[in-house]
Design a protein around this motif. Structure first.
Motif, PDB file in Angstrom:
ATOM      1  N   GLU A  33       8.385  13.964  -2.258  1.00 49.02           N
ATOM      2  CA  GLU A  33       8.915  13.846  -3.920  1.00 49.02           C
ATOM      3  C   GLU A  33      10.377  13.364  -3.600  1.00 49.02           C
ATOM      4  OE1 GLU A  33       8.297  16.867  -6.550  1.00 49.02           O
ATOM      5  OE2 GLU A  33       6.217  16.857  -6.297  1.00 49.02           O
ATOM      6  N   SER A  34      11.250  13.848  -2.457  1.00 46.35           N
ATOM      7  CA  SER A  34      12.571  13.803  -2.594  1.00 46.35           C
ATOM      8  C   SER A  34      13.004  12.675  -1.454  1.00 46.35           C
ATOM      9  CB  SER A  34      13.299  15.227  -2.019  1.00 46.35           C
ATOM     10  OG  SER A  34      12.608  15.665  -0.963  1.00 46.35           O
ATOM     11  N   SER A  35      12.024  12.261  -0.621  1.00 47.34           N
ATOM     12  CA  SER A  35      12.638  11.324   0.503  1.00 47.34           C
ATOM     13  C   SER A  35      11.440  10.378   0.614  1.00 47.34           C
ATOM     14  CB  SER A  35      12.788  12.084   1.723  1.00 47.34           C
ATOM     15  OG  SER A  35      12.877  11.271   2.707  1.00 47.34           O
ATOM     16  N   TYR A  36      11.915   9.004   0.909  1.00 47.07           N
ATOM     17  CA  TYR A  36      11.040   7.898   1.154  1.00 47.07           C
ATOM     18  C   TYR A  36      10.375   8.263   2.758  1.00 47.07           C
ATOM     19  CZ  TYR A  36       9.378   3.186   2.399  1.00 47.07           C
ATOM     20  OH  TYR A  36       8.634   2.138   2.634  1.00 47.07           O
ATOM     21  N   THR A  37       9.075   8.342   2.655  1.00 48.02           N
ATOM     22  CA  THR A  37       8.453   8.943   3.848  1.00 48.02           C
ATOM     23  C   THR A  37       7.548   7.779   4.723  1.00 48.02           C
ATOM     24  OG1 THR A  37       8.294  10.875   2.855  1.00 48.02           O
ATOM     25  CG2 THR A  37       6.811  10.416   4.652  1.00 48.02           C
ATOM     26  N   ILE A  38       7.881   7.633   5.930  1.00 52.08           N
ATOM     27  CA  ILE A  38       6.963   6.819   6.737  1.00 52.08           C
ATOM     28  C   ILE A  38       6.441   7.588   7.589  1.00 52.08           C
ATOM     29  CG2 ILE A  38       7.310   4.970   8.466  1.00 52.08           C
ATOM     30  CD1 ILE A  38      10.100   4.060   7.386  1.00 52.08           C
ATOM     31  N   LEU A  39       4.876   7.309   7.731  1.00 53.60           N
ATOM     32  CA  LEU A  39       3.866   7.892   8.579  1.00 53.60           C
ATOM     33  C   LEU A  39       3.440   7.056   9.930  1.00 53.60           C
ATOM     34  CD1 LEU A  39       2.117  10.280   8.968  1.00 53.60           C
ATOM     35  CD2 LEU A  39       0.475   9.178   7.684  1.00 53.60           C
ATOM     36  N   LEU A  40       3.618   7.538  10.987  1.00 50.75           N
ATOM     37  CA  LEU A  40       2.982   6.982  12.110  1.00 50.75           C
ATOM     38  C   LEU A  40       1.725   7.521  12.289  1.00 50.75           C
ATOM     39  CD1 LEU A  40       6.006   7.020  14.338  1.00 50.75           C
ATOM     40  CD2 LEU A  40       5.378   5.418  12.687  1.00 50.75           C
ATOM     41  N   LEU A  50      10.571  10.303   8.783  1.00 53.73           N
ATOM     42  CA  LEU A  50       9.533   9.861   9.674  1.00 53.73           C
ATOM     43  C   LEU A  50       8.624  10.960  10.240  1.00 53.73           C
ATOM     44  CD1 LEU A  50       8.822   7.186  11.237  1.00 53.73           C
ATOM     45  CD2 LEU A  50      10.142   7.851  12.921  1.00 53.73           C
ATOM     46  N   ALA A  51       7.472  10.564   9.823  1.00 55.20           N
ATOM     47  CA  ALA A  51       6.411  11.883  10.155  1.00 55.20           C
ATOM     48  C   ALA A  51       5.259  11.090  11.118  1.00 55.20           C
ATOM     49  CB  ALA A  51       5.659  12.403   8.931  1.00 55.20           C
ATOM     50  N   GLY A  52       4.648  11.956  11.934  1.00 53.22           N
ATOM     51  CA  GLY A  52       3.770  11.418  12.969  1.00 53.22           C
ATOM     52  C   GLY A  52       2.492  12.331  12.861  1.00 53.22           C
ATOM     53  N   ALA A  72      -2.712   7.810   1.094  1.00 56.29           N
ATOM     54  CA  ALA A  72      -2.465   7.386  -0.289  1.00 56.29           C
ATOM     55  C   ALA A  72      -2.309   8.647  -1.210  1.00 56.29           C
ATOM     56  CB  ALA A  72      -3.204   6.442  -0.894  1.00 56.29           C
ATOM     57  N   SER A  73      -3.435   9.426  -1.062  1.00 55.39           N
ATOM     58  CA  SER A  73      -3.509  10.346  -1.976  1.00 55.39           C
ATOM     59  C   SER A  73      -2.469  11.580  -1.891  1.00 55.39           C
ATOM     60  CB  SER A  73      -4.789  11.288  -1.879  1.00 55.39           C
ATOM     61  OG  SER A  73      -4.897  11.777  -0.356  1.00 55.39           O
ATOM     62  N   SER A  74      -1.790  11.494  -0.537  1.00 53.21           N
ATOM     63  CA  SER A  74      -0.429  12.480  -0.100  1.00 53.21           C
ATOM     64  C   SER A  74       0.594  11.975  -0.540  1.00 53.21           C
ATOM     65  CB  SER A  74      -0.829  12.872   1.372  1.00 53.21           C
ATOM     66  OG  SER A  74      -1.770  13.335   1.779  1.00 53.21           O
ATOM     67  N   SER A  75       0.743  10.603  -1.292  1.00 48.87           N
ATOM     68  CA  SER A  75       1.992  10.070  -1.606  1.00 48.87           C
ATOM     69  C   SER A  75       2.799   9.514  -0.625  1.00 48.87           C
ATOM     70  CB  SER A  75       2.570  10.596  -2.785  1.00 48.87           C
ATOM     71  OG  SER A  75       1.923  11.010  -3.690  1.00 48.87           O
ATOM     72  N   ILE A  76       2.343   9.147   0.700  1.00 46.49           N
ATOM     73  CA  ILE A  76       3.395   8.759   1.822  1.00 46.49           C
ATOM     74  C   ILE A  76       3.409   7.163   1.193  1.00 46.49           C
ATOM     75  CG2 ILE A  76       3.138   7.615   4.052  1.00 46.49           C
ATOM     76  CD1 ILE A  76       3.021  10.801   3.927  1.00 46.49           C
ATOM     77  N   ASP A  77       4.810   6.918   1.558  1.00 44.59           N
ATOM     78  CA  ASP A  77       5.131   5.748   1.146  1.00 44.59           C
ATOM     79  C   ASP A  77       4.850   4.499   1.878  1.00 44.59           C
ATOM     80  OD1 ASP A  77       7.377   6.246  -1.126  1.00 44.59           O
ATOM     81  OD2 ASP A  77       8.014   7.456   0.315  1.00 44.59           O
ATOM     82  N   LEU A  78       5.054   4.594   3.298  1.00 42.33           N
ATOM     83  CA  LEU A  78       4.597   3.473   3.975  1.00 42.33           C
ATOM     84  C   LEU A  78       3.835   4.456   5.438  1.00 42.33           C
ATOM     85  CD1 LEU A  78       4.757   0.755   5.449  1.00 42.33           C
ATOM     86  CD2 LEU A  78       7.159   1.300   6.006  1.00 42.33           C
ATOM     87  N   VAL A  79       2.743   3.389   5.822  1.00 39.11           N
ATOM     88  CA  VAL A  79       2.067   4.034   6.797  1.00 39.11           C
ATOM     89  C   VAL A  79       2.141   2.859   7.977  1.00 39.11           C
ATOM     90  CG1 VAL A  79      -0.130   4.898   8.069  1.00 39.11           C
ATOM     91  CG2 VAL A  79       0.568   5.320   5.444  1.00 39.11           C
TER      92      VAL A  79
END
Length: 289
Positions: A193-200, A160-162, A211-218
């Motif tokens: 690459e190694s982890s499903y990533t959710i961005l806030l 989970l990133a913010g 999208a260009s940074s390959s974030i899975d869900l925003v």
């Protein structure tokens, strides 16, 4: 005795008045009738342990109160049974700020589930931001200011990133440097690459950078659902997108990146929304294709 007959003009005036009154009542109801909107996200990269994981998103509260001390909002959050609560910016309004209301809401929300928070453009304008930040941290809120954390469930993890709102760094973006700045931050924030990533992140208009940074869900907000939603057209206007915004509310997809844009809860510069009820978004994750 002559039978009285209403004139055509009188009939038209009565009909017009009834229609106008209906629109006014419906608009008032639509600005105060908070709803819960559930979005299901299914992806092969979601760990099996996170199937059924529920994220409650609160966006753009702008110091609004639903019930005394936000009792109605907190009740809906509790009933939704979230595993975590995320606040995607503009918890306060820089034009009529009440830090105490914001902190009280955060304290009660943290009793329901762990709370994660990213800033919006209104926090960036706030002279009392340090006080807000300190109060939220004291309430147990995790501040994701350009940082990421790992969430673990039954031995499996997601990220989970913010992102802090760009207005903390660049005001106005005259030279168009914000997308590049955001992409640079995202490169160092998460190992997609190694982890499903959710961005806030508060800003939906930066979807291409996500999208260009390959974030899975925003999970985003800021657009207030386009403020006035028109049938078959969508939102009328949104900050940083102008008229007929591309990303006003709902779910968007680009490459492998999904983005959920909340219509938000409160109002700001324009004090009324139309055909655009305030919402809590519940994002439910499921492993699969």
């Amino acid at each position: 005795m002559k039978k009285w007959k209403p004139r055509k003009g009188t009939i038209k005036l009565c009909i017009l008045s009834a229609v106008l009154l209906t629109v006014i009542i419906w608009t008032i109801w639509g600005n105060t009738a908070l709803m819960v909107n559930t979005v299901t996200v299914t992806a092969g990269r979601i760990p099996v342990a996170f199937s059924g994981f529920r994220i409650a998103q609160v966006s753009d509260l702008h110091n609004a109160e639903f019930g005394e001390n936000n009792a109605r909002l907190l009740e809906l959050l509790s009933e939704s049974g979230p595993d975590i609560i995320v606040i995607t910016g503009d918890l306060v309004d820089s034009g009529h700020t009440d830090i105490d209301i914001a902190i009280r809401f955060a304290e009660e929300a943290a009793r329901i589930a762990p709370v994660y928070y990213v800033t919006g453009n209104h926090e960036a304008r706030l002279s009392q931001y340090d006080r807000l930040r300190n109060g939220l941290e004291a309430a147990g809120v995790s501040m994701l200011e350009d940082r990421a954390v790992e969430l673990e469930r039954d031995g499996e993890k997601i990220t989970l990133a913010g992102l802090s709102d760009p207005d903390f760094t660049v005001r106005g973006d005259i030279f168009g440097e914000i997308p590049a700045m955001v992409s640079t931050k995202l490169e160092s924030l998460a190992d997609t690459e190694s982890s499903y990533t959710i961005l806030l992140s508060h800003r939906p208009e930066l979807f291409e950078s996500y999208a260009s940074s390959s974030i899975d869900l925003v999970l985003s907000g800021h657009a207030h659902g386009g403020q006035f939603r028109l049938p078959f057209i969508g939102g009328l206007v949104a900050p940083n997108q102008g008229l007929f915004p591309k990303y006003d509310a709902g779910v968007y997809m680009e490459s492998s990146t999904q983005m959920v844009v909340s219509r938000g809860i409160g109002n700001s510069i324009i004090p009324v929304r139309f055909n655009n009820r305030p919402e809590i978004v519940i994002v439910e994750l499921f492993a699969g294709q």
